[in-house]
Write an enzyme that holds these catalytic residues in place. Structure first.
Site, PDB file in Angstrom:
ATOM      1  CE1 TYR D  51      -2.752  -3.336   1.368  1.00  0.00           C
ATOM      2  CE2 TYR D  51      -4.341  -1.637   0.809  1.00  0.00           C
ATOM      3  CZ  TYR D  51      -4.046  -2.956   1.063  1.00  0.00           C
ATOM      4  OH  TYR D  51      -5.035  -3.912   1.011  1.00  0.00           O
ATOM      5  CD  GLU D  52      -1.651   5.726  -2.142  1.00  0.00           C
ATOM      6  OE1 GLU D  52      -1.449   5.505  -3.338  1.00  0.00           O
ATOM      7  OE2 GLU D  52      -2.555   6.472  -1.738  1.00  0.00           O
ATOM      8  CB  SER D  53       0.288   3.935   3.986  1.00  0.00           C
ATOM      9  OG  SER D  53       0.066   2.541   3.970  1.00  0.00           O
ATOM     10  N   GLY D  54       3.312   2.921   2.652  1.00  0.00           N
ATOM     11  CA  GLY D  54       4.649   2.455   2.995  1.00  0.00           C
ATOM     12  C   GLY D  54       4.688   1.053   3.543  1.00  0.00           C
TER      13      GLY D  54
END
Lengths: 273, 258, 273, 258
Positions: D51-54
């Site tokens: 996920y782009e949140s890391g």
């Protein structure tokens, strides 16, 4: 997906003659065992990339594996010269090595850019230095917003990277801890990657933001106990500063160096002494 | 307590005093590291020491042999990657002072750590630039410390690895986002500062017992002396004690490792 | 060197009308308490920067604090629209807000470049997107090594950044743990920085490579318990997903929003509800 | 075990099946996240969800409401900064497939999540691009999932937030270092793939009970159908059970938080 191989097999499979190779580890976790295996398999015409060539590249260069060297600081830290590197550069022994010389900042940014899939790294660097006059890999771009002139260097994208780490779990996920240098970048920037580890564990026991590299981003994992010796592995064994000092004597002249190579690499099994 | 000290000790103590408490200092290995840690153990307990290996705010008990000894990481507030160190902390403008050694220096404080002779056919190949080229331009200012000799203080460096003020003293003029550059050079004989106008190095203080003639004899060009030439303060007994303890601990540590 | 201040005093001292302000925290650790204090002090004409405006900027925009918004995804995650942002953009209420719209990749790189002291970020981005046609802050450079055309955006360099973190020690060193977003970058890129924390502790108990920001790189630290609520603080309290859903009703129309502002910000003490 | 299922369930199960075990998948929130986690809990236990949140390689027990719920971090192999996520993992070429939703899509798979109407005076302002513009160009390929309607399947998107194949189907031709782009679109009615030559979307399979006419009625242009038009396999009882459990756990979790 990482495959568990012997170090011999990993090097035999992934390090080709003529390849561009990065062996990273900034003072800490230098992949000596992997480097020794490359020497033992008599790989040659390699383009070697490393910020600090250190003893490991002194050994590879002295053994005749290198055709080119890309680096930013080529000394024996706290001790003095790398005599095998100097002998190659100054006298062409065992053969001439072409050098591409950078600053640490540029090399660090070039690894970062390589990991980031970019063709170049941009930095505010080399201002007033004469390095750009002797390295045509240093160019410039102009910032389209401010007009500032900034240095640009090609990103590092090795054919294969070799690094050492503390441990891997059984899925091949790897933990690097302590001085992490540009290890993650070296792995992610490379076409293929080999990671040697001190041990395989059930659980990495890593914190939520630890430097963990997933197994699917690595090609081969090989166990190499004390694989960073005489550099060190945080949590496992200290740096053998005494050996670093002794290296000055071993490497100063060609004969004792050859004897060291024979005894410790060519005629030694598969594990770094 | 002893009143005697070596010229090396004088150099280290004087270099240490250049650092003020609370400064953030990007530390080169060797003499700068010795001076910076002495400062931390004496008058500047909150000096922030940063090594290019990624160790932020480190407090080693013994001097590191390399820039990345385990001691540096174990005693650091945190350790970041090397790209982050150079990008966020150095280039990002968080460093007050870069503390450098060098193999050669010239009258305009240009540093050569690359080679003696010609680049394509070097007489002596030196280690190279390492962190210095950007430490010298990105840090707020730069301190330099090295032993004084005609071999090190040369009229023209063979190669500018790291910018002082250029071959003409003007290389920082008009360059955006550049630090002030070298503000003092500390040797075993004296302290020098660049002339505010011409940027040429000027001797501003002689260490106790050192003569101007000795400095000139150890310098490869006709060096200038300040009109008001001070005498560098002597090391205190405490400074010497702390320095000697530090060096003794370091010797024992490095000799004992196998 | 970080100074311990009340949140009121930190905002009063460092957030000026007309300033460029980044409040970061990627879903996690969103600095709601700090944002509410900015509203309470009726700061105005702010240029607000945030990858995901989220509820905190919906509130600031609805309260009339913003003149410009630089962002890359302006929704209520998993719920729908940010109605106050939409009302400002679509109908100019309470006044028109100028928007500069990016992709996440570009914003993330712009924060990185800001922390790195560079004037621009370079990325392989915006290929085929029409965003460059409506945002003149997106330009291009040509790689001097490969000739590839790469996108460039100005780095983010806010006048002041506000972030929330789990804890600070007594020297003002701050630990951010879990989803760390662009918090470190926001602090390092800013002229001034305010960090709110859940608590002050004797020892951060952080691993060797944890995301710790030294006190000397921060201007002010303010304790704000539950300062990220209704977002969350890893190890302290979970995200109030229910409130995120309720916000859709509160913010859909101007009157209930105004009532919410009055009750929860203007007439509330100093701590986020 | 039930043989009945909703069209939403059919969509999610079909989307999940598109993911193969071992793939690295950059997951958009909402429908893609539901499908990707269903894949992980059924036929593809080693699919790697990012996920782009890391959060790298995360295994949430319930579906996240936001892209950065705590659950994602707690169950991840590790969590990196958002700049690292976009630079090293996405742009660095480590992602096999990007899984995206959208508000509008056109015949050349261009996606609009920016706005309806004109940019300067929007009728409806949508959230914007987020991670999608670079996910669509840096990932090896792209899967898209959304509900089928004339509102979402439009002849021309109002704005190309995220590239499919451009207004003419040729926008990826000759672009260096670009992914293959969308390779399939999964809706509640059918599965579509771009024509290998023209890149125009072609219906390749209809979900059980769905007619070609229904698909055409829900599509804003004259959509093409493959000569060999398949019927999408029905969800298995196990797939439906796992999906319903997942959704029920998620409902309970999100309702219970205060």
């Amino acid at each position: 997906m990482a495959e568990f191989l012997s170090l011999h097999d990993a090097v035999a499979r992934y390090v080709e003659d003529g390849a561009t190779v990065a062996m990273e580890g900034f003072t800490h976790l230098i992949p000596f065992a992997a480097g020794h295996e490359v020497i033992r398999q008599r790989k040659h015409d390699l383009t070697l990339i490393r910020m600090t060539p250190d003893l490991v590249y002194d050994q590879l260069i002295g053994a005749g594996c290198a055709k080119k060297l890309i680096f930013s600081w080529g000394g024996n830290p706290g001790v003095g010269s790398l005599h095998r590197l100097r002998d190659a550069v100054e006298k062409g022994w065992p053969h001439k090595v072409e050098i591409f010389e950078h600053s640490h900042a540029a090399m660090a940014c070039a690894f970062e850019a390589g990991a980031a899939g970019l063709p170049l790294a941009v930095l505010r660097g080399y201002v007033g230095s004469e390095l750009p006059s002797v390295n045509d890999q240093i160019k410039y771009i102009e910032c389209p917003f401010t007009g500032e002139r900034l240095a640009a260097v090609p990103s590092v994208r090795p054919d294969v990277s070799l690094v050492h780490a503390q441990k891997a779990d059984r899925k091949g996920n790897v933990l690097v801890e302590g001085i992490i240098g540009v290890q993650k970048e070296a792995i992610l920037a490379a076409g293929k990657s080999i990671v040697t580890v001190e041990e395989i564990v059930d659980d990495l026991e890593a914190g939520p933001n630890a430097c963990v590299i997933p197994g699917w981003a690595i090609d081969a994992i090989a166990v190499a106990e004390k694989g960073a010796y005489p550099s060190y592995a945080h949590g496992y064994y200290p740096r053998d500063n005494r050996f670093y000092k002794e290296w000055d004597t071993i490497a100063r002249d060609r004969d004792p160096f050859q004897a060291w190579l024979d005894e410790n690499i060519y005629n030694a099994g598969g594990q770094a002494q | 307590m002893s009143n005697e000290y070596t010229s090396s000790e004088m150099m280290t103590v004087t270099a240490a005093k250049a650092l003020e408490n609370g400064m953030t200092c990007f530390v080169g290995i060797g003499l700068p590291s010795e001076a910076a840690n002495l400062a931390r153990l004496t008058h500047a307990p909150d000096v922030v020491l940063i090594y290019e290996s990624g160790t932020l705010q480190t407090k080693p008990d013994v001097l590191p042999l390399s820039i990345g000894d385990g001691e540096l990481c174990e005693s650091a507030l945190t350790t970041v990657s090397v790209p982050e160190m150079f990008r966020y902390w150095l280039q990002g403008g968080k460093i007050d002072v870069g503390f450098l050694g060098t193999a050669q220096i010239d009258r305009y404080c240009n540093l050569n750590t690359t080679l003696i002779g010609d680049y394509q056919a070097p007489k002596v190949r030196l280690p190279g630039g390492g962190g210095a080229p950007e430490i010298a331009t990105c840090a707020g200012e730069v301190f330099i410390t090295l032993k004084h000799s005609k071999r090190t203080f040369v009229d023209q460096v063979d190669f500018i690895t790291t910018l002082g003020f250029g071959r003409d003293g003007k290389a920082r003029d008009g360059v955006p986002n550049i630090g002030r550059g070298p503000t003092r050079v500390i040797t075993d004989l004296c302290v020098m500062k660049p002339d505010p106008e011409t940027r040429e190095l000027v001797v501003v203080s002689l260490h106790p017992g050192v003569t101007a003639e000795q400095v000139q004899d150890a310098t490869g060009w006709e060096i200038r002396f300040a009109e008001q030439l001070d005498t560098t303060p002597m090391p205190s007994a405490n400074e010497l004690d702390v320095l000697r303890d530090l060096k003794a601990r370091t010797e024992r540590k490095h000799a004992g490792e196998a």
